[in-house]
Structure formats: C-alpha cells, structure tokens
Motif scaffolding. Sequence first.
Motif, PDB file in Angstrom:
ATOM      1  N   ALA A  65       0.810  -1.226   0.000  1.00 49.38           N
ATOM      2  CA  ALA A  65       0.000   0.000   0.000  1.00 49.38           C
ATOM      3  C   ALA A  65       0.840   1.271   0.000  1.00 49.38           C
ATOM      4  N   VAL A  66       2.052   1.193   0.488  1.00 51.56           N
ATOM      5  CA  VAL A  66       2.935   2.362   0.582  1.00 51.56           C
ATOM      6  C   VAL A  66       3.980   2.304  -0.526  1.00 51.56           C
ATOM      7  N   PRO A  67       4.195   3.410  -1.241  1.00 54.15           N
ATOM      8  CA  PRO A  67       3.521   4.704  -1.114  1.00 54.15           C
ATOM      9  C   PRO A  67       2.171   4.691  -1.803  1.00 54.15           C
ATOM     10  N   PRO A  68       1.268   5.605  -1.424  1.00 62.10           N
ATOM     11  CA  PRO A  68      -0.049   5.652  -2.065  1.00 62.10           C
ATOM     12  C   PRO A  68       0.059   6.085  -3.524  1.00 62.10           C
ATOM     13  N   ASP A  69      -0.896   5.670  -4.305  1.00 62.43           N
ATOM     14  CA  ASP A  69      -0.945   6.043  -5.721  1.00 62.43           C
ATOM     15  C   ASP A  69      -1.561   7.436  -5.840  1.00 62.43           C
ATOM     16  N   LEU A  70      -0.737   8.405  -6.178  1.00 60.33           N
ATOM     17  CA  LEU A  70      -1.197   9.790  -6.279  1.00 60.33           C
ATOM     18  C   LEU A  70      -1.318  10.240  -7.727  1.00 60.33           C
ATOM     19  N   SER A  71      -1.535   9.278  -8.613  1.00 61.11           N
ATOM     20  CA  SER A  71      -1.716   9.647 -10.021  1.00 61.11           C
ATOM     21  C   SER A  71      -2.994  10.464 -10.190  1.00 61.11           C
ATOM     22  N   ARG A  72      -3.034  11.231 -11.254  1.00 63.86           N
ATOM     23  CA  ARG A  72      -4.160  12.147 -11.458  1.00 63.86           C
ATOM     24  C   ARG A  72      -5.490  11.412 -11.538  1.00 63.86           C
ATOM     25  N   ALA A  73      -5.522  10.283 -12.245  1.00 66.45           N
ATOM     26  CA  ALA A  73      -6.775   9.551 -12.412  1.00 66.45           C
ATOM     27  C   ALA A  73      -7.308   9.059 -11.067  1.00 66.45           C
ATOM     28  N   VAL A  74      -6.404   8.542 -10.236  1.00 63.00           N
ATOM     29  CA  VAL A  74      -6.824   8.022  -8.927  1.00 63.00           C
ATOM     30  C   VAL A  74      -7.310   9.153  -8.035  1.00 63.00           C
ATOM     31  N   VAL A  75      -6.578  10.267  -8.024  1.00 61.85           N
ATOM     32  CA  VAL A  75      -6.969  11.401  -7.180  1.00 61.85           C
ATOM     33  C   VAL A  75      -8.312  11.967  -7.622  1.00 61.85           C
ATOM     34  N   GLU A  76      -8.518  12.071  -8.926  1.00 59.82           N
ATOM     35  CA  GLU A  76      -9.795  12.592  -9.427  1.00 59.82           C
ATOM     36  C   GLU A  76     -10.951  11.673  -9.040  1.00 59.82           C
ATOM     37  N   ARG A  77     -10.737  10.347  -9.154  1.00 57.90           N
ATOM     38  CA  ARG A  77     -11.782   9.414  -8.736  1.00 57.90           C
ATOM     39  C   ARG A  77     -12.050   9.541  -7.237  1.00 57.90           C
ATOM     40  N   GLY A  78     -10.985   9.712  -6.476  1.00 53.65           N
ATOM     41  CA  GLY A  78     -11.149   9.854  -5.036  1.00 53.65           C
ATOM     42  C   GLY A  78     -11.905  11.119  -4.664  1.00 53.65           C
ATOM     43  N   LEU A  79     -11.597  12.231  -5.335  1.00 55.52           N
ATOM     44  CA  LEU A  79     -12.300  13.481  -5.046  1.00 55.52           C
ATOM     45  C   LEU A  79     -13.778  13.368  -5.396  1.00 55.52           C
ATOM     46  N   GLN A  80     -14.058  12.746  -6.537  1.00 51.66           N
ATOM     47  CA  GLN A  80     -15.456  12.553  -6.921  1.00 51.66           C
ATOM     48  C   GLN A  80     -16.176  11.664  -5.913  1.00 51.66           C
ATOM     49  N   GLY A  81     -15.485  10.608  -5.456  1.00 56.15           N
ATOM     50  CA  GLY A  81     -16.078   9.728  -4.456  1.00 56.15           C
ATOM     51  C   GLY A  81     -16.330  10.442  -3.139  1.00 56.15           C
ATOM     52  N   CYS A  82     -15.414  11.334  -2.741  1.00 58.92           N
ATOM     53  CA  CYS A  82     -15.608  12.104  -1.504  1.00 58.92           C
ATOM     54  C   CYS A  82     -16.821  13.015  -1.615  1.00 58.92           C
ATOM     55  N   VAL A  83     -16.988  13.643  -2.794  1.00 56.12           N
ATOM     56  CA  VAL A  83     -18.153  14.511  -3.001  1.00 56.12           C
ATOM     57  C   VAL A  83     -19.441  13.705  -2.889  1.00 56.12           C
ATOM     58  N   VAL A  84     -19.463  12.519  -3.503  1.00 63.53           N
ATOM     59  CA  VAL A  84     -20.658  11.673  -3.450  1.00 63.53           C
ATOM     60  C   VAL A  84     -20.922  11.213  -2.014  1.00 63.53           C
ATOM     61  N   THR A  85     -19.866  10.822  -1.303  1.00 59.23           N
ATOM     62  CA  THR A  85     -20.021  10.395   0.092  1.00 59.23           C
ATOM     63  C   THR A  85     -20.581  11.515   0.946  1.00 59.23           C
ATOM     64  N   LEU A  86     -20.061  12.715   0.762  1.00 58.20           N
ATOM     65  CA  LEU A  86     -20.560  13.878   1.507  1.00 58.20           C
ATOM     66  C   LEU A  86     -22.015  14.157   1.147  1.00 58.20           C
ATOM     67  N   ALA A  87     -22.349  14.015  -0.138  1.00 60.30           N
ATOM     68  CA  ALA A  87     -23.720  14.263  -0.583  1.00 60.30           C
ATOM     69  C   ALA A  87     -24.689  13.241   0.001  1.00 60.30           C
ATOM     70  N   ILE A  88     -24.262  11.975   0.091  1.00 56.81           N
ATOM     71  CA  ILE A  88     -25.126  10.936   0.689  1.00 56.81           C
ATOM     72  C   ILE A  88     -25.437  11.288   2.141  1.00 56.81           C
ATOM     73  N   GLY A  89     -24.395  11.648   2.892  1.00 54.96           N
ATOM     74  CA  GLY A  89     -24.605  12.008   4.294  1.00 54.96           C
ATOM     75  C   GLY A  89     -25.472  13.247   4.450  1.00 54.96           C
ATOM     76  N   LEU A  90     -25.277  14.242   3.561  1.00 55.71           N
ATOM     77  CA  LEU A  90     -26.042  15.485   3.650  1.00 55.71           C
ATOM     78  C   LEU A  90     -27.517  15.257   3.343  1.00 55.71           C
ATOM     79  N   LEU A  91     -27.809  14.614   2.207  1.00 52.31           N
ATOM     80  CA  LEU A  91     -29.200  14.395   1.824  1.00 52.31           C
ATOM     81  C   LEU A  91     -29.898  13.443   2.796  1.00 52.31           C
ATOM     82  N   GLY A  92     -29.187  12.394   3.203  1.00 51.15           N
ATOM     83  CA  GLY A  92     -29.785  11.453   4.147  1.00 51.15           C
ATOM     84  C   GLY A  92     -30.156  12.130   5.452  1.00 51.15           C
TER      85      GLY A  92
END
Length: 275
Positions: A65-92
């Motif tokens: 697992a170390v070092p983490p994969d900080l490639s652009r594609a992975v980071v972009e997917r992670g940011l999108q996933g964080c937004v969706v996770t935050l949205a689920i908690g907010l709407l719920g």
Amino acid sequence: MTNVRPGTSRLPVPPNRRRLVAVVAGLVIAVPIVAAHVVAWIETEFALDQLVRGVHGMAEFVGDAVPPDLSRAVVERGLQGCVVTLAIGLLGTTFSIPFSLLLAFLGARTTTRAPVVYQLARAVMSFFRAVPDIVFALIFVTAVGLGPFAGVLAIICHNTGVMAKLWSETMEEVDPGAVEPLRTAGASGSQIAAHVVLPSVIPQFVGLLLYRFDVNVRSSLVLGLVGAGGIGFSINQSISLFRFDEMLTYILMVLVLIIAVDLLSGVVRHRLARP
C-alpha cells in the motif's frame, strides 16, 4: 445528647462484618462480569498468538500500500467519491428531518398524551434504530440498484429512528412548569410544541443534528462498501483488484474529509452554544 426512641436503637455493625458484606457484594458484581468476559473471549476466538503470527502478512500488506498512488486519475476518482459520500450524508440527514420531527412529537410525553400513540411512535423509532443502515442499504440496492441513491435512502431510514429518539428525549426534558399552563388551558399537543417545546430545544436540536450529520458521513463511507456509491465503493473496488496503493490514497482522502466535517460541525456547535 442523641434521643433514641425505645425499640429503635441500632447497634454498631462490627468492622469485620462490614468488610465481609463488602467482599460478598464485590464478588456478586465481579463474578458475572468476569464470566461474561470469559464467554466473550471463547466465542470470539480471541487469540493474540494468531495476531503475532500474522504480523508478516500485515507487513506485506502495508508494503503493497505504501507509497499511495497519487496519479491524477486516482486522485480525481477519489475526489469525486468524496463529493458523493458527503452528498449521501447530507441528503440522508436533511431528508430525515421531517420524519424525525413527526416521530419525536408523537413519541414525547411532553407533546403526546395518548399512550397508544406514544408507544406506537416509540416502536417505530426502535425499529429504524435497530436495523443497521448497512442492512437498509442492502435492501435498497436490491430495489433501486447500485449507486448513491440507495445510500441516501438507507441513511434516511436509520437516521430517522436515531434522531427521533434523541429529539424526543430532549423534548421530554423541557420544564413541565412551562407546559402545564397551556395544557390546563386546553392547548393541543401541536400548540404546546410550537409555542413552548420547540423554542426551548432548538439549540439542542441543531447540535444533535450536526452530530448526526458527522456520523452519517462516516456511515455513508461504509455503505459504499456494499454498492451504495461514494468513495467506499472505490475502496472496495481497489481491494478487490489488489490495488492497495489506490486503497491507501482513498483512505487518506477519507481521513481529510472526516476531519474537515468534524471541524466544521465543531465550529457551528460552538457558535450555537454562545449566549
């Protein structure tokens, strides 16, 4: 001089007897607790030697697992996933407010005099609280398919039960002296709630709501592991594909998200607590 009525005099308890009573009472408390822990130890197959033998495998896992994969594609997917996770908690959290308020009013003795209505509301609260949000997510995934919508529905159901319980107990702590005059004058439960109860408990309501929002954001992460969307779903995919470096990236992003939500909730609660 102490006056003692005839027939009511008490002889002092000998110190040895007091110690014996204390020892017996301690044993009565300690023995069931120790027995419960022994049973739990056996049932969970708790074995530290297995953990020691598994250190090598854990080291390999961390090494992958170390070092983490900080490639652009992975980071972009992670940011999108964080937004969706935050949205689920907010709407719920938000969409559960009206259902929680209704159940809280019906399930608080301050605003409900009918025992049948009170007990029924309490039973509904208990049901929604007893069923974990991840079980609700599995049910809704089968109904509406994979994705964040199932996560929102799961949060709404579980949070309704929890918030209704917390809010109803807060309403029952309102000073009865402020409620009884209206009740004596013939005011309905809704009038009592609107004119006395709600104005008294709004700060506590908002504080509890922010706390639950914090919890629901964390829960939405777990719901993603069963297909309810968000960054939890990305973490699950990474583990399935043995991309542990991607997994670590997503976990670090989750850590930042949780800290940010925690700090924001703390600031708002602090401002609400100010006189």
